[in-house]
Enzyme design. Structure first.
Site, PDB file in Angstrom:
ATOM      1  CB  CYS A 139      -0.903   0.001   1.231  1.00 22.24           C
ATOM      2  SG  CYS A 139      -2.050   1.410   1.306  1.00 22.24           S
ATOM      3  NE  ARG A 143      -0.835   4.859   8.674  1.00 22.81           N
ATOM      4  CZ  ARG A 143      -2.084   4.544   9.019  1.00 22.81           C
ATOM      5  NH1 ARG A 143      -2.470   4.711  10.291  1.00 22.81           N
ATOM      6  NH2 ARG A 143      -2.936   4.075   8.137  1.00 22.81           N
TER       7      ARG A 143
END
Length: 309
Positions: A139, A143
């Protein structure tokens, strides 16, 4: 009248009466004829010279016109850049003096020196070649940095990231990354890694309009539809959200295996294993979802293509 005596010429000058004749010697006549012949021969040369001068003048005029147009265009560009440069507190043309950029460059230098201190030959070693064994499909969430969470160095992992780690059969970007890494870099493992708390997965669970991204989220909604019964049986919304994050990873693993790129590599005997992982941003732990496909026999027959047309 006689060639031996001379030549009689009739002239009409203002100081001579009409029809007045005068005679000249044969030598003078020959000189006059020679001058006349020379004059007739020089006329075409003068004409050609005039044409060449005209052409040269035309060519010079075209060059001057072209130069003027270029200078005008350059001036317009400069004016546009000057207008941008006048935007308050936002240096568009140059980042010089921007403390935000300076801080990033400083961090880069700190990192570079640390790497060189620990491994003086590191950058020389990777400068001209990369030999990663892993293709990471993850993704784009800030983070979830691929190299850091598995403690790998630059050059160890070939990475493709997008919203919600989707592998779409018509996505030329993802397919190009897969072909390059499999065919030319000869990666041995493909890791599809999602993460809990994924914003793309969360958005697909709502009926809100987000804009262009809704077309991309459609693929995750297809995952919801395919697993609607399982998800409907989960009462807790947070647990349902986490499970959909997992199901999305498992679906993307199937999509990777269904590509002609992976199937073609398997058919040629290339050693490739596709893994399903999920990362927890709350604690930094990676969870293996228990799927590792290394043979086309493990995939659905609906997507298997084994014979040439």
């Amino acid at each position: 009248e006689s060639a031996e005596l001379g030549v009689c010429v009739c002239v009409r000058e203002r100081d001579m009466a009409p029809g007045t004749a005068f005679c000249m010697s044969p030598a003078v006549g020959r000189q006059m004829r020679a001058h006349a012949t020379a004059a007739r021969g020089a006329a075409p040369a003068r004409a050609a010279s005039t044409v060449r001068m005209a052409e040269s003048s035309s060519s010079l005029s075209d060059k001057l016109k072209m130069l003027t147009e270029r200078l005008t265009q350059q001036k317009e560009k400069v004016e546009v850049l000057e207008r941008f440069n006048n935007v308050d507190d936002y240096p568009v043309i140059s980042s010089e003096g921007d403390p935000r950029v300076a801080a990033l460059l400083e961090q880069n230098e700190i990192w570079r020196k640390k790497v060189v201190q620990e491994d003086p030959d590191f950058f020389n070693r990777i400068a001209n070649v990369q030999t990663p064994e892993i293709l990471w499909i993850g993704c784009a969430d800030s983070r979830v940095p691929a190299n850091e969470i598995i403690n790998m160095n630059p050059g160890d992992v070939f990475v493709h990231r997008n919203i919600a780690n989707c592998v779409i059969h018509s996505d030329m970007s993802a397919l190009s990354v897969m072909e390059f890494s499999i065919k030319y870099l000869k990666v041995k493992r493909i890791i599809v890694c999602g993460h809990y708390g994924c914003g793309g997965v969360k958005a697909s669970m709502s009926d809100m309009k987000f804009g262009l991204i809704d077309n991309w989220l459609r693929h995750i909604r297809d995952v919801r539809r395919a697993h609607s019964q399982e998800l409907a049986a989960i009462a807790d919304e947070d647990a349902k959200f986490r499970r959909l994050c997992e199901l999305n990873v498992l679906e993307q693993v199937q999509n990777v295996c269904a590509t002609t790129i992976v199937q073609g590599a398997w058919d040629e005997g290339q050693d490739i294993t596709v893994h399903a992982w999920i990362y927890d941003v709350a604690n930094g732990a990676v969870k293996d979802l228990g799927i590792a496909v290394s043979d086309p026999a493990a995939m659905s027959n609906l997507y298997r293509t084994s014979q040439s047309a």
